[in-house]
Write an enzyme that holds these catalytic residues in place. Structure first.
Site, PDB file in Angstrom:
ATOM      1  N   GLU A  27       0.830  -1.206   0.000  1.00 61.23           N
ATOM      2  CA  GLU A  27       0.000   0.000   0.000  1.00 61.23           C
ATOM      3  C   GLU A  27       0.861   1.250   0.000  1.00 61.23           C
ATOM      4  O   GLU A  27       0.512   2.258  -0.605  1.00 61.23           O
ATOM      5  CB  GLU A  27      -0.906   0.027   1.233  1.00 61.23           C
ATOM      6  N   TYR A  59     -14.153  27.603   1.650  1.00 63.57           N
ATOM      7  CA  TYR A  59     -14.139  26.177   1.294  1.00 63.57           C
ATOM      8  C   TYR A  59     -12.818  25.767   0.657  1.00 63.57           C
ATOM      9  O   TYR A  59     -12.391  24.629   0.800  1.00 63.57           O
ATOM     10  CB  TYR A  59     -15.247  25.815   0.308  1.00 63.57           C
ATOM     11  N   GLU A  78      -7.644   6.167  10.885  1.00 62.64           N
ATOM     12  CA  GLU A  78      -7.984   6.911  12.096  1.00 62.64           C
ATOM     13  C   GLU A  78      -7.013   8.068  12.330  1.00 62.64           C
ATOM     14  O   GLU A  78      -7.419   9.176  12.689  1.00 62.64           O
ATOM     15  CB  GLU A  78      -7.992   5.981  13.327  1.00 62.64           C
ATOM     16  N   LYS A 104     -10.922   4.499   1.964  1.00 61.15           N
ATOM     17  CA  LYS A 104      -9.892   3.884   1.122  1.00 61.15           C
ATOM     18  C   LYS A 104     -10.629   3.003   0.122  1.00 61.15           C
ATOM     19  O   LYS A 104     -11.345   2.066   0.492  1.00 61.15           O
ATOM     20  CB  LYS A 104      -8.943   3.038   1.961  1.00 61.15           C
TER      21      LYS A 104
END
Length: 122
Positions: A27, A59, A78, A104
């Site tokens: 990954e 924004y 997290e 993901k």
């Protein structure tokens, strides 16, 4: 609370990034697509009355803060999600509530799966 206060819900939806988060070495080398959704509430009274960007929560800045954090590698969603929340609150302490969801896409789970997500609220 003033009855004339306009509380606004602002949402930045499905911001897409390519990054290298994960616990597996593959990954961190190959990378993956990530979607980030941000929902926040804040007082929009002044911006609604003046129509001036200087009176609004920008924004573009929220997007840039999220992008900066996504581009810094993490092992865990997290950890990444918390960093996004912290960076936004540091820049915009006037936000009442903030919810960030990081997904993901096609995670390496040994089977077909659209995504895995972590959602946190401050």
């Amino acid at each position: 609370m003033d009855s004339n206060t306009l509380h606004g819900l602002i949402e930045l939806e499905e911001m897409e990034f390519y990054a290298y988060h994960g616990c597996f070495k593959e990954e961190q080398v190959v990378g993956n697509r990530f979607l980030v959704n941000i929902s926040l509430s804040t007082d929009c009274t002044t911006a609604a009355e003046t129509d001036q960007i200087s009176d609004a929560l920008n924004y573009v800045t929220i997007y840039q803060l999220a992008k900066e954090q996504v581009m810094q590698n993490s092992h865990l969603l997290e950890h990444l999600t918390k960093r996004i929340i912290d960076s936004i609150i540091d820049q915009f302490p006037q936000i009442d509530t903030l919810k960030v969801k990081v997904s993901k896409m096609n995670p390496p789970m040994g089977g077909q799966m659209k995504c895995v997500s972590v959602t946190m609220t401050n």
